[in-house]
Structure formats: C-alpha cells, structure tokens
Design a protein around this motif. Structure first.
Motif, PDB file in Angstrom:
ATOM      1  N   GLN A 393      -5.645   5.578 -21.584  1.00  0.00           N
ATOM      2  CA  GLN A 393      -5.210   4.563 -20.990  1.00  0.00           C
ATOM      3  C   GLN A 393      -4.129   4.378 -20.382  1.00  0.00           C
ATOM      4  N   LEU A 394      -2.835   4.992 -20.815  1.00  0.00           N
ATOM      5  CA  LEU A 394      -1.974   4.698 -19.935  1.00  0.00           C
ATOM      6  C   LEU A 394      -1.968   5.667 -19.044  1.00  0.00           C
ATOM      7  N   ASN A 395      -2.226   6.778 -19.068  1.00  0.00           N
ATOM      8  CA  ASN A 395      -2.539   7.893 -18.450  1.00  0.00           C
ATOM      9  C   ASN A 395      -3.531   7.901 -17.467  1.00  0.00           C
ATOM     10  N   MET A 396      -4.468   7.198 -17.653  1.00  0.00           N
ATOM     11  CA  MET A 396      -5.412   6.306 -16.532  1.00  0.00           C
ATOM     12  C   MET A 396      -5.001   5.967 -15.828  1.00  0.00           C
ATOM     13  N   MET A 397      -3.788   4.555 -16.476  1.00  0.00           N
ATOM     14  CA  MET A 397      -3.341   3.947 -15.273  1.00  0.00           C
ATOM     15  C   MET A 397      -2.683   4.802 -14.203  1.00  0.00           C
ATOM     16  N   LYS A 398      -2.026   5.756 -15.264  1.00  0.00           N
ATOM     17  CA  LYS A 398      -0.780   6.384 -13.957  1.00  0.00           C
ATOM     18  C   LYS A 398      -1.524   7.091 -12.938  1.00  0.00           C
ATOM     19  N   GLU A 399      -2.319   7.597 -13.304  1.00  0.00           N
ATOM     20  CA  GLU A 399      -3.240   8.635 -13.081  1.00  0.00           C
ATOM     21  C   GLU A 399      -3.743   7.486 -10.975  1.00  0.00           C
ATOM     22  N   ASP A 400      -3.881   6.391 -11.921  1.00  0.00           N
ATOM     23  CA  ASP A 400      -4.914   5.756 -11.090  1.00  0.00           C
ATOM     24  C   ASP A 400      -3.978   5.070  -9.769  1.00  0.00           C
ATOM     25  N   LEU A 401      -2.875   4.515 -10.426  1.00  0.00           N
ATOM     26  CA  LEU A 401      -1.690   3.975  -9.623  1.00  0.00           C
ATOM     27  C   LEU A 401      -1.052   5.902  -8.523  1.00  0.00           C
ATOM     28  N   GLN A 402      -1.148   6.680  -8.910  1.00  0.00           N
ATOM     29  CA  GLN A 402      -0.827   7.786  -8.017  1.00  0.00           C
ATOM     30  C   GLN A 402      -1.412   8.350  -7.243  1.00  0.00           C
ATOM     31  N   LEU A 403      -2.549   8.041  -7.147  1.00  0.00           N
ATOM     32  CA  LEU A 403      -3.900   8.508  -6.286  1.00  0.00           C
ATOM     33  C   LEU A 403      -4.147   6.511  -5.526  1.00  0.00           C
ATOM     34  N   ASP A 404      -3.497   5.826  -6.024  1.00  0.00           N
ATOM     35  CA  ASP A 404      -3.038   4.464  -4.879  1.00  0.00           C
ATOM     36  C   ASP A 404      -2.216   4.881  -3.635  1.00  0.00           C
ATOM     37  N   VAL A 405      -1.423   5.108  -4.765  1.00  0.00           N
ATOM     38  CA  VAL A 405       0.078   6.075  -4.064  1.00  0.00           C
ATOM     39  C   VAL A 405      -0.443   6.815  -2.257  1.00  0.00           C
ATOM     40  N   GLN A 406      -0.860   7.621  -3.165  1.00  0.00           N
ATOM     41  CA  GLN A 406      -1.634   8.488  -1.740  1.00  0.00           C
ATOM     42  C   GLN A 406      -2.429   8.027  -0.880  1.00  0.00           C
ATOM     43  N   GLN A 407      -3.208   7.014  -1.128  1.00  0.00           N
ATOM     44  CA  GLN A 407      -4.154   5.900  -0.557  1.00  0.00           C
ATOM     45  C   GLN A 407      -3.501   5.459   0.620  1.00  0.00           C
ATOM     46  N   LEU A 408      -1.741   4.402   0.026  1.00  0.00           N
ATOM     47  CA  LEU A 408      -1.344   3.485   0.635  1.00  0.00           C
ATOM     48  C   LEU A 408      -0.525   4.370   1.413  1.00  0.00           C
ATOM     49  N   ASP A 409      -0.272   5.632   1.104  1.00  0.00           N
ATOM     50  CA  ASP A 409       0.413   6.551   3.039  1.00  0.00           C
ATOM     51  C   ASP A 409      -0.390   6.992   3.494  1.00  0.00           C
ATOM     52  N   ASN A 410      -1.317   6.991   3.068  1.00  0.00           N
ATOM     53  CA  ASN A 410      -2.800   7.100   4.369  1.00  0.00           C
ATOM     54  C   ASN A 410      -2.962   5.664   4.848  1.00  0.00           C
ATOM     55  N   THR A 411      -2.738   4.559   4.443  1.00  0.00           N
ATOM     56  CA  THR A 411      -2.575   3.566   5.200  1.00  0.00           C
ATOM     57  C   THR A 411      -1.776   3.330   6.016  1.00  0.00           C
ATOM     58  N   LEU A 412      -0.559   3.527   5.527  1.00  0.00           N
ATOM     59  CA  LEU A 412       0.478   3.749   6.432  1.00  0.00           C
ATOM     60  C   LEU A 412       0.365   4.494   7.589  1.00  0.00           C
ATOM     61  N   ASN A 413      -0.327   5.409   7.676  1.00  0.00           N
ATOM     62  CA  ASN A 413      -0.328   6.070   8.613  1.00  0.00           C
ATOM     63  C   ASN A 413      -1.248   5.599   9.199  1.00  0.00           C
ATOM     64  N   ASP A 414      -2.730   5.054   8.799  1.00  0.00           N
ATOM     65  CA  ASP A 414      -3.202   4.092   9.472  1.00  0.00           C
ATOM     66  C   ASP A 414      -3.068   3.361  10.087  1.00  0.00           C
ATOM     67  N   LEU A 415      -1.936   3.141   9.611  1.00  0.00           N
ATOM     68  CA  LEU A 415      -0.948   1.196  10.080  1.00  0.00           C
ATOM     69  C   LEU A 415      -0.120   1.744  11.191  1.00  0.00           C
ATOM     70  N   GLU A 416       0.238   3.036  11.593  1.00  0.00           N
ATOM     71  CA  GLU A 416       1.119   3.542  12.526  1.00  0.00           C
ATOM     72  C   GLU A 416       0.477   3.636  13.091  1.00  0.00           C
ATOM     73  N   LYS A 417      -0.921   4.133  13.658  1.00  0.00           N
ATOM     74  CA  LYS A 417      -1.542   4.848  14.450  1.00  0.00           C
ATOM     75  C   LYS A 417      -1.882   3.362  15.211  1.00  0.00           C
ATOM     76  N   LEU A 418      -2.549   2.603  14.220  1.00  0.00           N
ATOM     77  CA  LEU A 418      -2.790   1.008  14.476  1.00  0.00           C
ATOM     78  C   LEU A 418      -2.078   0.644  15.026  1.00  0.00           C
ATOM     79  N   GLY A 419      -0.288   0.496  15.500  1.00  0.00           N
ATOM     80  CA  GLY A 419       1.073   0.511  16.162  1.00  0.00           C
ATOM     81  C   GLY A 419       0.420   0.810  17.881  1.00  0.00           C
ATOM     82  N   ASP A 420       0.594   2.262  17.415  1.00  0.00           N
ATOM     83  CA  ASP A 420       0.422   2.834  18.298  1.00  0.00           C
ATOM     84  C   ASP A 420      -0.520   2.521  19.889  1.00  0.00           C
ATOM     85  N   ILE A 421      -2.313   1.924  19.072  1.00  0.00           N
ATOM     86  CA  ILE A 421      -3.224   1.693  19.664  1.00  0.00           C
ATOM     87  C   ILE A 421      -2.705   0.158  20.347  1.00  0.00           C
TER      88      ILE A 421
END
Length: 568
Positions: A393-421
């Motif tokens: 369960q702890l490993n799954m939580m860690k993996e989920d959070l790692q995926l969430d960090v990756q997703q947030l990295d993509n979100t930050l890229n989208d946010l940067e594009k939104l700023g340009d727009i």
C-alpha cells in the motif's frame, strides 16, 4: 505458544495452547509401557524447521518494515511536493481567471459603448426618416419650380454667395431647370420709367403696367389649368436621396469594419474558460484542490477540500506504519515462542541421548506442542502477508504520487503555454481596443452628420413654409401697392381731365385775342402722368398659392415655433 519450560521437571507445561495437568514426581519414571509416539528426533527436526522458517519470515518482515519506513518518508515528501505544486498551479489559475475576467470586462465595456452608439444611430436615423417622410408629404406648387433659371427657387443653390454646409452635398438636388418648362410661365418684362412695354403698357391705360400678365391669357387652353396635386412634386423630390443612401452605406461599412475588428477577440472568453477548466480538472486528487461546481465556477481555488481523496497523507501513512509494526512485533513474539520450543526440544533430545527416559505425560506434551507448530506457522504467514500488504500500500501510494508529480509537471507546461496565450490575447485586446476606439470616433462623426442632416432638413422644411408665407405676404404687398397706384392714377387722370377742360375753356375764351407768337405753350395739353417701376427694376411676378397651403404653412410654422419655445 508460551515460553515452555524444560521437559521432565515437576509440574511443567510446554504448550500455551493446550495445558495438561502434570503428573506427580513419583510417577515420572515408570516402567509402564507407553503408546507409540513420534520419534523424538523427528519432533526436534520439525521444531528446527519451523524455527528456521519463522526466522526467515521475521527477517523478511524486518526488511519490509525498514523499506516501508523509507517508503513512508518518500510518500510524505512526494505528498508535500504534490500539494505544493497543486497550490502553485491553483494560484496561477486564480491569476489567469482574474486576467480572463479583466479581458471580458474590457470587451463588455467596449460592447456597451458600441451598443450605445447603435441606439443613438437608430434614434437619429429614425428622426431623419421622419423628417424625410414629412418632406415627402408636403407638396410644392408647380409655379415654384416650373420657371426660368433666374426665377427658379432651387436653381441657384450653387450660387457663389452660398455658405458652404457639410451636408449640402446630399441635402437638395442640384438640378438645372427644364428648358421645356420655360414656356409654361411668362418671362418677366423689365419696364423702365418713361418706357412703354409692348405687352403690358399703353398710352391710354397706364395702370396696366402694374397688373400681372395672367398666365391663362397667354398659354394655350390645354396648359391653362394646374395639374392635380397628386402629380405635384414634394419637398422630398428636391432632396438628394442617392447621397443619403450612400451616406448610410458608408456608415454600414464602417460599422461592419468595427464588427470585423471585434471578431478577432470573439472566442477569447471561451478559449480561456475551457483552457482554465481543462487545467483545473487535470490536477490530481492528491493535490487537494477543489473542483469547480460548474463550468464558470473558479471561486474555490486554493481552498482545501475536506471531502477530497487528496487529503493529508500523514495520518494514512502513520496508520499503515503502526499497523505494520504491530504485525512485526507479533511475529517477533511468535518467533520467540518457536525459539523456546526448539530449545526445549533440543534439551530433551540431549537428555534422551544421555540415557534419560521420559514418561508418557512428557512425551504427550512434546507431541502436543509440536502439533501446534502448523498453527503458529500459519499465523506467522498471515502476519507476514499483512506486513507485505502494508508495504504494498505504501509503495502504491508512492507510485501514485510519482505519477501525480509527472502529471503536475505536464500541468505546469500547460500553464506556461496558457501564460503565453494570455500574453498574446492581452496584446491583441489592446490593439483591438485602440482600433475600435478610432473606428468609434469615425462612427461618432457619422452621428454628427446624421444630426446635421436632420437639422438641415428641419430648417429646409421651416424655410419652405416661411417661403410660402413670404410669397403670400409679398403678393399681398404687391396687390396693396397696385390699389394705391390705381387710386393715384385715377386721381391723376381726373385732375388731368379737369385741367384739360379748364385750359380749353381759357383758350376758347381768351385765345383769339392773344397774338399767336405770344406764349405758344398756352395751347399745350396738361402733362400726362404715368406711375411705373424705377429704372432697371423688373416687374415682380409671384406664383399663386392656394389658401389651404398657406394655412398649412402657418400651422407648421406655429407648431415648430411652439416646440422650440418649449425646448428652451
């Protein structure tokens, strides 16, 4: 299994699962034949095997516990990072919402100004149409325009002395008089003092010089009567409708140009709304950011959601670690029992090899404790499975959070594009506002033109009504002057006739007695007087206006003056 004591001691038990009363010391070593029991060496081997298996499980559980502790630290660190990133994204989205609302407010203010312009244009266009309709309902007598150029009411609109007006080009038609109409009205005959007109003066009737030559006395019978009023021209016929239509087309073109300018930002609110919503919805649940209730609800940014699955990870991690530690401690206790059982069995084997013989009760206790080993091993297996489950369960939580960090990295890229727009949108919006303001300024000039046209046509209608009244007044003046002149002529004629009689009587009574070469003028007739216009003054010829048209003009002038007085 409790910690067993050494087999063969008085009142000793070796199992915590099945307690059996111990026998008295006197009956421990008897020669009573015993039932066949598992061999003591086999029992020891079973105990050793169980102990080794338990040790392996405990070692693995300890390793899992250490890994879980490290994983728990990673989970807490990742959870903190996810929440920090989520909070940062939500703050940026909140700023994006402010910018989007600012763009929308600016666009709304601009549209409000444009709508106000549309309303004013509608009012002024309707007012212009009303005055044009009014001009179209007021007839113009044919005598007003069917004449030669020098006597035309509208033929001299382009005279050099005319004051320029910004709306003159599409106010009154600049049409030359029709030469074919020149015969419909008699030309004015200028008469100088002392000259007799061949058409209007005679030596015997001097007053005829003051009388207007009747059109009906000079025109053929088929042209004598006036046309029916439905065939008369109206004031609208002297307005340049084509110029007005071209002006409206120009206004429509400029208005469409403004619409084309605004169309560049038509989809900006929708684009920003959808982009912000998409980024907001892409935030992982572990970020702890509330989701919008509706499409346009972004007022809940940065507020923690108590019902969100992305709550604080510490309580859950703490719960898993404590539960795992409980299982590890339980396994340690079971391993301690296995160790004690094995030690007792090994001691019993050593004593047996030394020649000691165990009685039936001890052998039964050994056998009973050994039979309980499978249950202990099952409990160890279950505890170890629980330890692994908690670690998983702890490993799954860690993996989920790692995926969430990756997703947030993509979100930050989208946010940067939104700023340009948004930067591009702001620049475009500023450009659109500048162009729209310039276009609105031009459109307001058109409104000024509409107002000037309306005022010009109102003045045109008033001037025509005044013209009707002025012509009527001048006609009355001319007729009054004619009455005076005719009376004067009658009085002069009477005086001249009387003077002639007196002279004739004098000449008849005294003339024969006077020498012929004395005062030759005494035989002259009295001077014949003739009242005529002064030199180079043409004889005025006014068109005849029907009484109802004069009354209508009076009513219109009186109404207009009353309205003007009320407005003041």
């Amino acid at each position: 299994m409790a910690s067993p004591m050494s087999y063969g001691s008085p009142k000793t038990t070796i199992s915590s699962h099945n307690q059996t009363p111990s026998t008295s010391p006197q009956t421990r070593f008897t020669s009573t034949p015993i039932q066949p029991q598992p061999h003591l060496v086999t029992l020891v081997l079973q105990s050793k095997k169980a102990l080794q298996h338990g040790e392996q499980l405990c070692i693995k559980a300890h390793t899992s516990s250490n890994d879980s502790a490290a994983c728990a630290i990673d989970v807490l660190a990742l959870d903190a990072k996810v929440k920090w990133l989520g909070h940062a994204v939500s703050e940026q989205l909140a700023l994006a919402v402010i910018v989007a609302k600012s763009l929308e407010e600016k666009r709304t203010a601009l549209m409000k100004e444009i709508n106000e312009w549309d309303g004013i244009r509608m009012e002024r266009t309707n007012a212009l149409d009303d005055i044009l309709d009014s001009l179209g309902s007021q007839v113009v007598p044919p005598d007003f325009h069917e004449s030669t150029t020098d006597s035309s009411l509208f033929g001299s609109q382009n005279s050099a002395g005319e004051i320029d007006h910004p709306t003159d080009d599409f106010m009154i038609e600049r049409t030359a008089p029709d030469p074919s109409n020149a015969t419909k009205c008699p030309p004015r005959t200028p008469v100088k003092a002392g000259r007799k007109s061949s058409t209007s003066m005679s030596p015997t009737s001097p007053s005829e010089t003051l009388r207007r030559n009747k059109v009906s006395e000079q025109l053929p019978s088929n042209v004598k009567s006036k046309p029916h009023r439905k065939n008369w021209k109206t004031l609208r016929d002297f307005v340049d409708d084509k110029g007005i239509e071209e002006m409206h087309e120009m206004i429509d073109k400029d208005r469409q140009g403004l619409e084309d300018i605004l169309s560049a930002t038509d989809d900006y609110p929708e684009i920003l709304s959808k982009t912000i919503q998409r980024i907001h919805l892409s935030l992982p649940a572990s970020a702890g950011v509330s989701k919008p209730v509706s499409k346009n609800d972004y007022t809940r940014f940065n507020r923690p959601d108590p019902n969100s699955p992305g709550g604080p990870a510490l309580p859950k991690v703490q719960e898993l670690v404590i539960a795992q530690e409980r299982m590890v401690n339980a396994m340690a206790g079971l391993l301690e029992n296995l160790t004690g059982h094995y030690d007792n069995m090994a001691t019993a084997l050593h004593e047996s090899e030394s020649g000691e013989v165990f009685d039936e009760e001890d052998l039964m206790a050994m056998n009973r404790d050994t039979n309980e080993l499978p249950a202990i091993m099952t409990e160890l297996d279950n505890n170890f499975a629980a330890v692994q489950r908690y670690q998983s369960q702890l490993n799954m939580m860690k993996e989920d959070l790692q995926l969430d960090v990756q997703q947030l990295d993509n979100t930050l890229n989208d946010l940067e594009k939104l700023g340009d727009i948004m930067t591009e949108m702001i620049q475009t919006q500023e450009k659109v506002e500048a162009e729209a303001e310039a276009e609105l300024t031009e459109l307001h000039h058109h409104l000024t033109t509409l107002t000037q046209l309306h005022e010009r046509f109102v003045a045109y209608r008033m001037a025509f009504n005044k013209l009707v009244l002025e012509i009527s007044r001048r006609r009355n003046y001319r007729e009054g002057a004619e009455v005076i002149v005719q009376g004067m002529m009658r009085q002069l004629n009477a005086m001249s006739q009387e003077e002639s009689e007196l002279r004739n009587r004098f000449n008849a009574e005294y003339g024969p007695y006077l020498p012929e070469d004395l005062c030759l003028f005494v035989k002259n007739e009295p001077t014949t007087w003739l009242v005529v216009p002064s030199d180079d003054t043409p004889l005025e010829d006014f068109p005849e206006i029907d009484r109802d048209l004069i009354n209508e003009a009076k009513d219109r002038v009186g109404y207009a003056e009353a309205v003007a007085a009320d407005s003041v």
